[in-house]
Design an enzyme around this catalytic site. Structure first.
Site, short mmCIF file in Angstrom:
data_model
loop_
_atom_site.label_atom_id
_atom_site.label_comp_id
_atom_site.label_asym_id
_atom_site.label_seq_id
_atom_site.Cartn_x
_atom_site.Cartn_y
_atom_site.Cartn_z
CE LYS A 1 -5.20 4.14 -12.30
NZ LYS A 1 -5.62 3.21 -13.60
N GLY B 1 0.84 -1.18 0.06
CA GLY B 1 0.02 0.07 -0.09
C GLY B 1 0.66 1.23 0.06
N PRO B 2 0.23 2.28 -0.19
CG PRO B 2 -1.43 4.04 -0.41
CD PRO B 2 -1.27 2.47 -0.61
N PRO B 3 2.49 4.86 1.15
CG PRO B 3 4.34 6.29 0.53
CD PRO B 3 3.20 5.73 -0.01
N GLY B 4 2.40 5.73 4.69
CA GLY B 4 1.40 6.30 5.58
C GLY B 4 0.11 5.73 5.93
CB VAL B 5 -1.82 3.08 4.41
CG1 VAL B 5 -2.56 3.85 3.45
CG2 VAL B 5 -0.86 2.10 4.12
N GLY B 6 -0.13 2.91 7.58
CA GLY B 6 0.00 2.19 8.76
C GLY B 6 0.57 0.45 8.86
CE LYS B 7 3.47 -0.07 3.08
NZ LYS B 7 3.11 1.19 3.17
CB THR B 8 5.61 -0.24 9.93
OG1 THR B 8 6.20 -0.04 8.48
CG2 THR B 8 6.87 -0.46 10.70
CB SER C 1 -4.53 3.54 -16.90
OG SER C 1 -3.74 4.39 -16.21
#
Length: 778
Positions: free
Chosen positions: A722, A356-363, A679
């Site tokens: 998108k 996922g994109p940065p800052g979504v809370g993966k870590t 796209s």
């Protein structure tokens, strides 16, 4: 013939410690005691004579009469020299024996009345015989002891006075003071020589015995005995010093460590073998340090230690919800794993890949997973790792060799079943040092990782109970074989409403705590937070949102500290005061309908973006110009859109020869940002048709899809990101490929309520929805 005794005389007395002076001896003395110094000064004033008597005990600082032997030597003080440290060095020459009769009452220094004991000359042949015997015994002693130089023997042989001979020889022997005093007290020359002979005989016998013992021991002592003997001696010395230094202590410590742990048989064998090698190795050997380091690693790894899983699903769900809002899929996957674990008791750890994109809370989600399972958590970052040895370790032959990061992580965890986070797996690079992603294949394969082999450790290590979680921003950068081993969980960006909830529930309380603000000192309303979300951030995650909230807290803290206010409430219209002018325009779509300008939707690693595509047509010779830093795939999309427009020129009411009479310029603004991907196909085609037909494009429409030469619309990826971008920008209608209809279920309801999604399968439908007739325009 006895000695002649003279009447008593007064002498200053100098008590000697650990030293005895015979008549005819010349030697230096260091005098430091106050009384002794005064006695010396007295002697110097009078006739330079002083009586030297020894103390029976060396340690006594102020001896009494009982502590000083009665017989001493009258000496002549030859020289006197004051040393810098306050002591006095004197050169004395022994003159005669003397016996103390009585002590005087002098308080300042020792003063005695003593009579000299003069020895008489003797012509007794027995004395001559004794002299010779003593000399020959002394020669034997010199040969055996090696402590006295042969020159001494030559000097002694020249002495022809029997009394003096006895004195000189005794002064060269290493005897106790008591024995030396005995010789001094024996005034009779014959008896003195006999006593000396006795002493010499004893000394010689002892020396011979010592020599015999040494030879015998030398013969018996073989190499192992010698080693054992030395080792025991070393241990004894260390024990005395109270130290656990040296190789022996080290080896004992390692054995103790080994016995404390439950090690698998193969590991125990290896450890024992290495400890034995270490023990036999000389202390100076560099290899010893290598083995010691290796043993530390072997004993530091959790070969059998495990933590108990907390298998309470409700508690786990609560922990996950407390820390993270939304993210339903990953949470559900963790709870499923827990449930299966509860039923099966033992299950291979899954390998999840959070994309996922940065800052979504993966870590932070990985951290929460460890907390919910009650497991240890280890994180290693793979960003920029380009050396295979970072994963697998170096061979021990290299200087400074170490295990790889996986084994290091396991040692830090101290358990066989931690949650192990491999952060930024898509940022690994490969070069001449090998491909680290290939080394990870074994780590992340549940079928192989129960015998993971590290070059440094050499013994296979079991990673099958580890729960591996990897994170990545983009899936296409992860090598296929690696991706194949992982279960991919997509974490899309957040909607505005989700961001608002995250800001209220997590970010604001956290930042208040970190800035030392009480709950009621700062209040930011929902509307104000929504304004921050919309106008001060444009991202998929919440990282820059957190930075903006932190900025609000900082400003509030400053106002409170400068005592302008106790409680601060931030309303929407005050946000500008605190954060400055808005950085982003909310609702880019609020402009009027345009000709030749269409909004496309693009996917980037940081989430979705809206992309304006502009086309102008000017008279010319048919040149097609593409600008805006486009990648190859996008250029090909533009060519395809151009060709499609040519084939449909008649139907669309465009001059069939437009490509010969006009130059066409396609531009995608924000030229500094590279753009690529198929796209934008239908977007470019729509912009071309709009520019050529002079028809306006609806301001509320955004679109995404790949185009074929015949006008078919093909599916694309990243629809959720998108559509979030389009919703964020205020578009009311999104045209998407028909084949992407299945992805609509991932789109949050809050977006579906406000945006109309129109699936299209052909370009004709796209134009129907996108182009609008304008009144009064021809």
């Amino acid at each position: 013939m006895g000695p002649s005794k003279s009447k008593g005389r007064r002498f200053p007395l100098l008590p000697l410690r650990g030293l005895l002076v015979y008549p005819s001896m010349v030697l230096h003395l260091d005098v430091g005691r106050e009384k002794s110094v005064k006695a010396l000064e007295k002697a110097m004033v009078e006739d330079n004579l002083i009586l030297l008597c020894s103390q029976s005990e060396v340690n006594i600082e102020e001896p009494t009469q009982e502590d000083i032997f009665r017989v001493g030597t009258v000496a002549n003080v030859r020289q006197m020299l004051k040393l810098p440290n306050g002591t006095i060095r004197v050169l004395v020459e022994g003159m005669e024996r003397a016996e103390i009769i009585q002590y005087t009452d002098n308080e300042e220094y020792y003063e005695v009345i003593a009579r000299e004991l003069k020895e008489e000359d003797s012509d007794d042949p027995e004395v001559d015989a004794l002299m010779r015997t003593v000399l020959s015994q002394f020669e034997h002693y010199i040969n055996l002891s090696k402590k006295v130089t042969p020159e001494t023997l030559a000097a002694v042989s020249d002495i022809d006075e029997p009394g003096r001979l006895a004195d000189v020889i005794t002064s060269h022997l290493s005897l106790k003071i008591k024995d030396k005093q005995d010789i001094l007290e024996t005034v009779d020359v014959g008896k003195r020589l006999e006593k000396l002979l006795d002493i010499l005989n004893n000394e010689r016998e002892v020396l011979e015995l010592e020599r015999k013992i040494n030879q015998r021991v030398k013969k018996q002592m073989e190499k192992t005995q010698k080693e054992y003997y030395l080792r025991e001696q070393m241990k004894a010395i260390q024990k005395e010093l109270g130290e656990k230094e040296g190789r022996a202590g080290e080896v004992d410590e390692l054995r103790e460590q080994m016995n404390k742990q439950e090690l698998p048989e193969r590991v125990k064998e290896k450890v024992e073998k290495e400890i034995d090698r270490l023990e036999k190795m000389p202390a100076s050997s560099a290899e010893g340090g290598v083995i010691r380091n290796y043993l530390d690693w072997l004993l530091g790894l959790p070969w059998t230690a495990k933590t108990e899983d907390d298998l309470d699903i409700h508690k786990a769900e609560q922990v996950l919800d407390e820390d993270h809002y939304s993210l339903d899929k990953p949470k559900e996957r963790v709870l499923e794993y827990l449930a299966v674990q509860k039923l099966v008791k033992k299950m291979k750890g899954p390998i999840l890949c959070l994309v996922g994109p940065p800052g979504v809370g993966k870590t932070s989600l990985a951290r929460s997973i460890a907390k919910s399972l009650d497991r240890k958590f280890v994180r290693i970052s793979l960003g920029g790792v380009r050396d295979e040895a970072e994963i697998r370790g170096h061979r021990r032959t290299y200087v400074g060799a170490m295990p790889g990061r996986i084994i290091q992580g396991m040692k830090n965890a101290g358990a066989l079943n931690p949650v192990f986070l491999l952060d930024e797996i898509d940022k690994m690079a490969s070069d001449f040092r090998g491909d680290p992603s290939s080394a990870l294949l074994e780590v992340l394969d549940p079928e192989q990782n129960n015998t993971f082999s590290d070059h440094f450790i050499e013994i296979p290590f079991d990673l099958s109970q580890v729960m591996f979680i990897t994170t990545a921003n983009a899936i296409h950068n992860i090598p296929r074989p690696l991706l194949d081993r992982m279960e991919v969980l997509n974490i899309p960006g957040y909607t505005e409403l989700e961001k608002l909830q995250i800001a209220m529930r997590y970010l604001l309380p956290k930042q208040k705590r970190e800035h030392g603000l009480d709950e009621d000192q700062l209040e930011i309303g929902e509307a104000a937070l929504m304004k921050v979300v919309r106008e001060y951030t444009r991202e998929s995650g919440v990282r820059s949102l957190e930075q903006q909230v932190a900025a609000l807290c900082r400003k509030a803290a400053k106002i409170i500290v400068s005592e302008e206010s106790d409680r601060i409430v931030i309303e929407p219209d005050q946000v500008k005061e605190y954060l400055g002018s808005p950085k982003f325009r909310h609702g880019v779509a609020d402009l009027e309908d345009q000709i030749g300008a269409v909004t496309g939707l693009a996917w980037t690693e940081v989430g979705g973006e809206t992309l304006m595509i502009e086309v102008t047509v000017v008279p010319g010779s048919g040149k097609l110009t593409l600008t805006g830093q486009l990648g190859d795939v996008m250029k090909e999309s533009a060519q395809a859109a151009f060709s499609y427009t040519r084939t449909k020129a008649d139907e669309l009411g465009i001059d069939p020869d437009f490509h010969e009479k006009n130059d066409i310029h396609i531009h995608i603004p924000e030229g500094a940002i590279p753009k690529d991907g198929p796209s934008a196909g239908i977007t470019i085609a729509t912009a071309l048709v709009s520019a050529l037909t002079k028809k306006h494009v609806s301001k509320d429409v955004a679109m995404t899809g790949e185009i074929t030469l015949r006008g078919r619309v093909l599916p694309i990826g990243g629809l959720k990101e998108k559509s979030l971008a389009a919703h964020r920008a205020g578009y009311k209608k999104i045209l998407l490929p028909k084949d992407n209809e299945r992805d609509l279920r991932e789109i949050p309801d809050s977006v579906k309520d406000e945006v109309e999604f129109v699936p299209v399968s052909h370009m004709d439908q796209v134009l129907k929805h996108a182009l609008v007739e304008q009144a009064g325009v021809h």
